[in-house]
Design a protein around this motif. Sequence first.
Motif, PDB file in Angstrom:
ATOM      1  N   ASP A 139       0.794  -1.225   0.000  1.00 17.29           N
ATOM      2  CA  ASP A 139       0.000   0.000   0.000  1.00 17.29           C
ATOM      3  C   ASP A 139       0.833   1.285   0.000  1.00 17.29           C
ATOM      4  O   ASP A 139       0.276   2.376  -0.081  1.00 17.29           O
ATOM      5  CB  ASP A 139      -0.938   0.029   1.210  1.00 17.29           C
ATOM      6  CG  ASP A 139      -2.055  -1.000   1.098  1.00 17.29           C
ATOM      7  OD1 ASP A 139      -2.118  -1.697   0.071  1.00 17.29           O
ATOM      8  OD2 ASP A 139      -2.861  -1.114   2.044  1.00 17.29           O
ATOM      9  N   ALA A 140       2.143   1.186   0.141  1.00 19.40           N
ATOM     10  CA  ALA A 140       2.982   2.385   0.157  1.00 19.40           C
ATOM     11  C   ALA A 140       2.897   3.100  -1.188  1.00 19.40           C
ATOM     12  O   ALA A 140       2.972   2.476  -2.243  1.00 19.40           O
ATOM     13  CB  ALA A 140       4.427   2.006   0.462  1.00 19.40           C
ATOM     14  N   MET A 141       2.722   4.434  -1.136  1.00 25.51           N
ATOM     15  CA  MET A 141       2.610   5.244  -2.350  1.00 25.51           C
ATOM     16  C   MET A 141       3.385   6.541  -2.179  1.00 25.51           C
ATOM     17  O   MET A 141       3.584   7.009  -1.059  1.00 25.51           O
ATOM     18  CB  MET A 141       1.140   5.590  -2.642  1.00 25.51           C
ATOM     19  CG  MET A 141       0.268   4.410  -2.998  1.00 25.51           C
ATOM     20  SD  MET A 141      -1.420   4.975  -3.419  1.00 25.51           S
ATOM     21  CE  MET A 141      -2.190   3.387  -3.767  1.00 25.51           C
ATOM     22  N   PRO A 142       3.802   7.145  -3.289  1.00 29.26           N
ATOM     23  CA  PRO A 142       4.502   8.432  -3.196  1.00 29.26           C
ATOM     24  C   PRO A 142       3.599   9.521  -2.626  1.00 29.26           C
ATOM     25  O   PRO A 142       2.365   9.444  -2.733  1.00 29.26           O
ATOM     26  CB  PRO A 142       4.880   8.743  -4.654  1.00 29.26           C
ATOM     27  CG  PRO A 142       4.787   7.428  -5.368  1.00 29.26           C
ATOM     28  CD  PRO A 142       3.728   6.650  -4.671  1.00 29.26           C
ATOM     29  N   ALA A 143       4.201  10.531  -2.029  1.00 26.04           N
ATOM     30  CA  ALA A 143       3.458  11.665  -1.503  1.00 26.04           C
ATOM     31  C   ALA A 143       2.627  12.314  -2.604  1.00 26.04           C
ATOM     32  O   ALA A 143       3.082  12.450  -3.740  1.00 26.04           O
ATOM     33  CB  ALA A 143       4.411  12.680  -0.890  1.00 26.04           C
ATOM     34  N   GLY A 144       1.405  12.684  -2.284  1.00 27.25           N
ATOM     35  CA  GLY A 144       0.525  13.325  -3.249  1.00 27.25           C
ATOM     36  C   GLY A 144      -0.366  12.371  -4.018  1.00 27.25           C
ATOM     37  O   GLY A 144      -1.278  12.814  -4.723  1.00 27.25           O
ATOM     38  N   SER A 145      -0.126  11.053  -3.878  1.00 25.94           N
ATOM     39  CA  SER A 145      -0.977  10.083  -4.576  1.00 25.94           C
ATOM     40  C   SER A 145      -2.400  10.170  -4.027  1.00 25.94           C
ATOM     41  O   SER A 145      -2.589  10.149  -2.807  1.00 25.94           O
ATOM     42  CB  SER A 145      -0.434   8.667  -4.391  1.00 25.94           C
ATOM     43  OG  SER A 145       0.860   8.550  -4.934  1.00 25.94           O
ATOM     44  N   PRO A 146      -3.415  10.261  -4.893  1.00 32.24           N
ATOM     45  CA  PRO A 146      -4.787  10.467  -4.407  1.00 32.24           C
ATOM     46  C   PRO A 146      -5.319   9.303  -3.570  1.00 32.24           C
ATOM     47  O   PRO A 146      -6.229   9.506  -2.757  1.00 32.24           O
ATOM     48  CB  PRO A 146      -5.603  10.643  -5.695  1.00 32.24           C
ATOM     49  CG  PRO A 146      -4.758  10.044  -6.781  1.00 32.24           C
ATOM     50  CD  PRO A 146      -3.348  10.254  -6.372  1.00 32.24           C
ATOM     51  N   LEU A 147      -4.789   8.116  -3.753  1.00 28.27           N
ATOM     52  CA  LEU A 147      -5.271   6.952  -3.009  1.00 28.27           C
ATOM     53  C   LEU A 147      -4.323   6.564  -1.873  1.00 28.27           C
ATOM     54  O   LEU A 147      -4.406   5.455  -1.346  1.00 28.27           O
ATOM     55  CB  LEU A 147      -5.455   5.763  -3.952  1.00 28.27           C
ATOM     56  CG  LEU A 147      -6.495   5.956  -5.064  1.00 28.27           C
ATOM     57  CD1 LEU A 147      -6.551   4.712  -5.956  1.00 28.27           C
ATOM     58  CD2 LEU A 147      -7.870   6.256  -4.478  1.00 28.27           C
ATOM     59  N   ARG A 148      -3.454   7.488  -1.489  1.00 31.74           N
ATOM     60  CA  ARG A 148      -2.478   7.177  -0.447  1.00 31.74           C
ATOM     61  C   ARG A 148      -3.177   6.884   0.880  1.00 31.74           C
ATOM     62  O   ARG A 148      -4.044   7.627   1.322  1.00 31.74           O
ATOM     63  CB  ARG A 148      -1.512   8.344  -0.285  1.00 31.74           C
ATOM     64  CG  ARG A 148      -0.159   7.938   0.321  1.00 31.74           C
ATOM     65  CD  ARG A 148       0.726   9.146   0.481  1.00 31.74           C
ATOM     66  NE  ARG A 148       2.130   8.784   0.625  1.00 31.74           N
ATOM     67  CZ  ARG A 148       3.009   9.491   1.311  1.00 31.74           C
ATOM     68  NH1 ARG A 148       2.633  10.603   1.930  1.00 31.74           N
ATOM     69  NH2 ARG A 148       4.259   9.114   1.392  1.00 31.74           N
TER      70      ARG A 148
END
Length: 217
Positions: A141-150
């Motif tokens: 589930d880790a995502m870059p900063a700013g990802s809408p589904l973070r």
Amino acid sequence: MADRPVIGIFGAGKVGTALARLLVDGGYEVALTGSPRQTALDLLVSVVAPGARVATPAELVERSDVIIVAVPFGKAATVPWEAFDGKVVVDATNYWPPVDGHIAEIDADERSTSEIHAALNPRARVVKSLNHLGYHDMEDDAMPAGSPLRRALAVVGDDEGAREVVARLIDDLGFDPVDGGGLANGRALEPGHPAFGREHSASELAALLDAERVLAA
């Protein structure tokens, strides 16, 4: 504390090694220590968390800026809390009776489990976090900063500076940190409560934590 604090992890199981992989990938220096009965720990870590190193408990405490306690709840008392003076300590443990069995003194205690642990050393800067998602979700589930589904993770603790340190860590791990206030609010992150094991955005998690505080008041 440096921009990239040194991270020490008590627990070389699935949670500890998943965190170690993410942290190493994020540019952190990471040390792990495991159970004395855990054989070939150096080999295990080199395979499942390459880039992390194995340390004795004493070495880990001495060299780490942030300590993550990622051991089974029933083993938490074996961690050297008395040595954590001034350290930022992330309590990632969960008291879960289906796994741990019922522990009478915990069931009878009105405090959150992290408050119970923090009382083992009032000089430690204890923060509750990283406990309310599964080890498999940490990497998936880790995502870059700013990802809408973070996905969001909460940070609770009585030391505001410690919460800020852990919030930066969570952001680097790939999640949106949500400041949940004092350590007593950690109950909202425990098994059986809505934040545990659920995917929430930062706004959803903040609203949930506010609702839990109202119910507890």
